[in-house]
Design an enzyme around this catalytic site. Sequence first.
Site, PDB file in Angstrom:
ATOM      1  N   SER A 245       0.861  -1.185   0.000  1.00 48.08           N
ATOM      2  CA  SER A 245       0.000   0.000   0.000  1.00 48.08           C
ATOM      3  C   SER A 245       0.893   1.230   0.000  1.00 48.08           C
ATOM      4  CB  SER A 245      -0.938  -0.011   1.209  1.00 48.08           C
ATOM      5  OG  SER A 245      -0.219  -0.281   2.392  1.00 48.08           O
TER       6      SER A 245
ATOM      7  N   GLU B 283       1.246   5.460   0.783  1.00 51.03           N
ATOM      8  CA  GLU B 283       0.696   6.618   1.521  1.00 51.03           C
ATOM      9  C   GLU B 283       1.105   7.932   0.843  1.00 51.03           C
ATOM     10  OE1 GLU B 283       0.822   6.416   5.806  1.00 51.03           O
ATOM     11  OE2 GLU B 283       1.403   8.535   5.907  1.00 51.03           O
TER      12      GLU B 283
ATOM     13  N   ASP C 100      -1.782  14.531  16.224  1.00 49.82           N
ATOM     14  CA  ASP C 100      -1.052  15.380  17.177  1.00 49.82           C
ATOM     15  C   ASP C 100      -1.663  16.763  17.122  1.00 49.82           C
ATOM     16  OD1 ASP C 100       0.997  13.549  18.086  1.00 49.82           O
ATOM     17  OD2 ASP C 100       1.758  13.626  16.032  1.00 49.82           O
TER      18      ASP C 100
ATOM     19  N   PHE D 251      12.208  13.961  10.070  1.00 53.00           N
ATOM     20  CA  PHE D 251      11.021  13.123  10.287  1.00 53.00           C
ATOM     21  C   PHE D 251      11.250  12.180  11.459  1.00 53.00           C
ATOM     22  CE2 PHE D 251      10.252  13.347   5.480  1.00 53.00           C
ATOM     23  CZ  PHE D 251       9.431  14.442   5.624  1.00 53.00           C
TER      24      PHE D 251
ATOM     25  N   HIS E  57       3.806  -1.227   3.748  1.00 54.99           N
ATOM     26  CA  HIS E  57       3.128   0.058   3.504  1.00 54.99           C
ATOM     27  C   HIS E  57       4.224   1.098   3.255  1.00 54.99           C
ATOM     28  CE1 HIS E  57      -0.033   3.138   4.093  1.00 54.99           C
ATOM     29  NE2 HIS E  57       0.878   3.830   4.764  1.00 54.99           N
TER      30      HIS E  57
HETATM   31  P1  FAD Z   1      -2.862   6.411  20.105  1.00 54.89           P
HETATM   32  O1  FAD Z   1      -2.930   4.994  19.719  1.00 54.89           O
HETATM   33  O2  FAD Z   1      -4.039   7.027  20.752  1.00 54.89           O
HETATM   34  O3  FAD Z   1      -1.585   6.572  21.050  1.00 54.89           O
HETATM   35  C1  FAD Z   1      -1.057   7.858  21.349  1.00 54.89           C
HETATM   36  C2  FAD Z   1      -0.312   7.817  22.670  1.00 54.89           C
HETATM   37  O4  FAD Z   1      -1.256   7.725  23.737  1.00 54.89           O
HETATM   38  C3  FAD Z   1       0.629   6.626  22.829  1.00 54.89           C
HETATM   39  O5  FAD Z   1       1.718   7.046  23.585  1.00 54.89           O
HETATM   40  C4  FAD Z   1      -0.227   5.610  23.619  1.00 54.89           C
HETATM   41  O6  FAD Z   1       0.586   4.714  24.368  1.00 54.89           O
HETATM   42  C5  FAD Z   1      -1.039   6.546  24.502  1.00 54.89           C
HETATM   43  N1  FAD Z   1      -2.383   6.038  24.843  1.00 54.89           N
HETATM   44  C6  FAD Z   1      -3.236   5.384  24.023  1.00 54.89           C
HETATM   45  N2  FAD Z   1      -4.391   5.117  24.659  1.00 54.89           N
HETATM   46  C7  FAD Z   1      -4.265   5.617  25.907  1.00 54.89           C
HETATM   47  C8  FAD Z   1      -5.111   5.666  27.050  1.00 54.89           C
HETATM   48  N3  FAD Z   1      -6.340   5.135  27.040  1.00 54.89           N
HETATM   49  N4  FAD Z   1      -4.653   6.264  28.182  1.00 54.89           N
HETATM   50  C9  FAD Z   1      -3.415   6.810  28.221  1.00 54.89           C
HETATM   51  N5  FAD Z   1      -2.556   6.798  27.164  1.00 54.89           N
HETATM   52  C10 FAD Z   1      -2.982   6.212  26.029  1.00 54.89           C
HETATM   53  N6  FAD Z   1      -1.006  11.897  12.203  1.00 54.89           N
HETATM   54  C11 FAD Z   1      -1.884  12.759  11.642  1.00 54.89           C
HETATM   55  O7  FAD Z   1      -2.163  13.820  12.209  1.00 54.89           O
HETATM   56  N7  FAD Z   1      -2.486  12.480  10.448  1.00 54.89           N
HETATM   57  C12 FAD Z   1      -2.250  11.340   9.762  1.00 54.89           C
HETATM   58  O8  FAD Z   1      -2.806  11.119   8.697  1.00 54.89           O
HETATM   59  C13 FAD Z   1      -1.334  10.385  10.342  1.00 54.89           C
HETATM   60  N8  FAD Z   1      -1.084   9.204   9.744  1.00 54.89           N
HETATM   61  C14 FAD Z   1      -0.295   8.270  10.383  1.00 54.89           C
HETATM   62  C15 FAD Z   1      -0.122   7.012   9.798  1.00 54.89           C
HETATM   63  C16 FAD Z   1       0.646   6.038  10.418  1.00 54.89           C
HETATM   64  C17 FAD Z   1       0.776   4.678   9.783  1.00 54.89           C
HETATM   65  C18 FAD Z   1       1.312   6.348  11.643  1.00 54.89           C
HETATM   66  C19 FAD Z   1       2.198   5.310  12.294  1.00 54.89           C
HETATM   67  C20 FAD Z   1       1.168   7.591  12.222  1.00 54.89           C
HETATM   68  C21 FAD Z   1       0.365   8.568  11.604  1.00 54.89           C
HETATM   69  N9  FAD Z   1       0.148   9.822  12.177  1.00 54.89           N
HETATM   70  C22 FAD Z   1      -0.726  10.715  11.591  1.00 54.89           C
HETATM   71  C23 FAD Z   1       0.836  10.200  13.407  1.00 54.89           C
HETATM   72  C24 FAD Z   1      -0.006   9.890  14.649  1.00 54.89           C
HETATM   73  O9  FAD Z   1      -1.202  10.617  14.626  1.00 54.89           O
HETATM   74  C25 FAD Z   1       0.825  10.260  15.873  1.00 54.89           C
HETATM   75  O10 FAD Z   1       1.895   9.365  16.022  1.00 54.89           O
HETATM   76  C26 FAD Z   1       0.039  10.411  17.163  1.00 54.89           C
HETATM   77  O11 FAD Z   1       0.905  10.995  18.141  1.00 54.89           O
HETATM   78  C27 FAD Z   1      -0.451   9.107  17.753  1.00 54.89           C
HETATM   79  O12 FAD Z   1      -1.460   8.586  17.026  1.00 54.89           O
HETATM   80  P2  FAD Z   1      -2.018   7.106  17.372  1.00 54.89           P
HETATM   81  O13 FAD Z   1      -3.159   6.890  16.518  1.00 54.89           O
HETATM   82  O14 FAD Z   1      -0.915   6.132  17.365  1.00 54.89           O
HETATM   83  O15 FAD Z   1      -2.484   7.357  18.888  1.00 54.89           O
END
Ligand code: FAD
Length: 278
Positions: A8, A10, A101, A208, A258
């Site tokens: 895939s 991105e 973020d 990055f 990916h």
């Molecule tokens: P989560 O899974 O929510 O985790 C974030 C943090 O919170 C982690 O440290 C986790 O351990 C902690 N956490 C999770 N759940 C809880 C809880 N219940 N209580 C306390 N702590 C918790 N960013 C963008 O803005 N747009 C994009 O399109 C984008 N695409 C991405 C694609 C990929 C494949 C990846 C790997 C990252 C991408 N990101 C994107 C970056 C991502 O949004 C950031 O890394 C963000 O900081 C974390 O997102 P997450 O979905 O992993 O968050």
Amino acid sequence: MSKHVPISFEFFPTKTDVGAEKLRTVHQELQQLNPEFFSITYGAGGSTRERTLAAIYDFYEKGTPVAPHLSCIGDNKQRIAELLDLYKSKGINRIVALRGDLPSGQVGLGELPYAQDLVRFIREHSGDHFQIEVAAYPEMHPQAASFDTDIQHFVEKVSAGANAGITQFFFNPDAYFYFMDRVQKAGVDIPVAPGIMPITNASNLIRFADGTGAEVPRWIRKQLQAYGDDTQSIKAFGHEVVLNLCERLLADGAPALHFYTMNQTDPTRQLVKDLNLA
Ligand code: FAD
């Protein structure tokens, strides 16, 4: 004969018409490699909403499977539900669900503070319509309190309804296999595709990596530094390093790859061709 490994690609949405036109060309070129889907990033708080939508529609109308990214931090359920309904009405059935973020200066986590809340909300709102992909961090999310809690939070996203994972980029395959071992021991059996970052530019790569908590090993940094402005040598070295990484990942059982294309054709196309995955 090429292997049956799903790949895939991105993209990120561009800011100008010229950028959008270039992206269409890159899309057309990479489409020839038969990816399982193209994904398009989405700025946290909906900051790229219109541009992400435009690119998604553009690709989808050309018959390409697409997966819009959707982030939840700082946003609200109503806006997210509208977007889910819109995607569903168009027939789009795959989403990359993320926390995102917060842009600097923005306060307030919103109604869905973590990706697991978003995954749960998508399942509540749209049932099983969407295949949900979530982010995974073999080298730990930079804000995680510990590696163990980060693993636990990944497991929670899967329990909330995620179907597959995509990792942050990394250059140490052992980190990926250790992560997989840990989540499998915790009962997770969904496929997790390694996120592959082609190396084409030393300063961008290090920027990055520093921003995402990904580690660029010392031997790679030093070699890139030694090449200075010699972009041809950087690209040749980067290709060899990332090709070796992909080969090791696939040989040891990674289920898919990916690619973070950075909206460029050549680095990703060369890797896919040399891996015989086209
Ligand atoms: P989560 O899974 O929510 O985790 C974030 C943090 O919170 C982690 O440290 C986790 O351990 C902690 N956490 C999770 N759940 C809880 C809880 N219940 N209580 C306390 N702590 C918790 N960013 C963008 O803005 N747009 C994009 O399109 C984008 N695409 C991405 C694609 C990929 C494949 C990846 C790997 C990252 C991408 N990101 C994107 C970056 C991502 O949004 C950031 O890394 C963000 O900081 C974390 O997102 P997450 O979905 O992993 O968050």
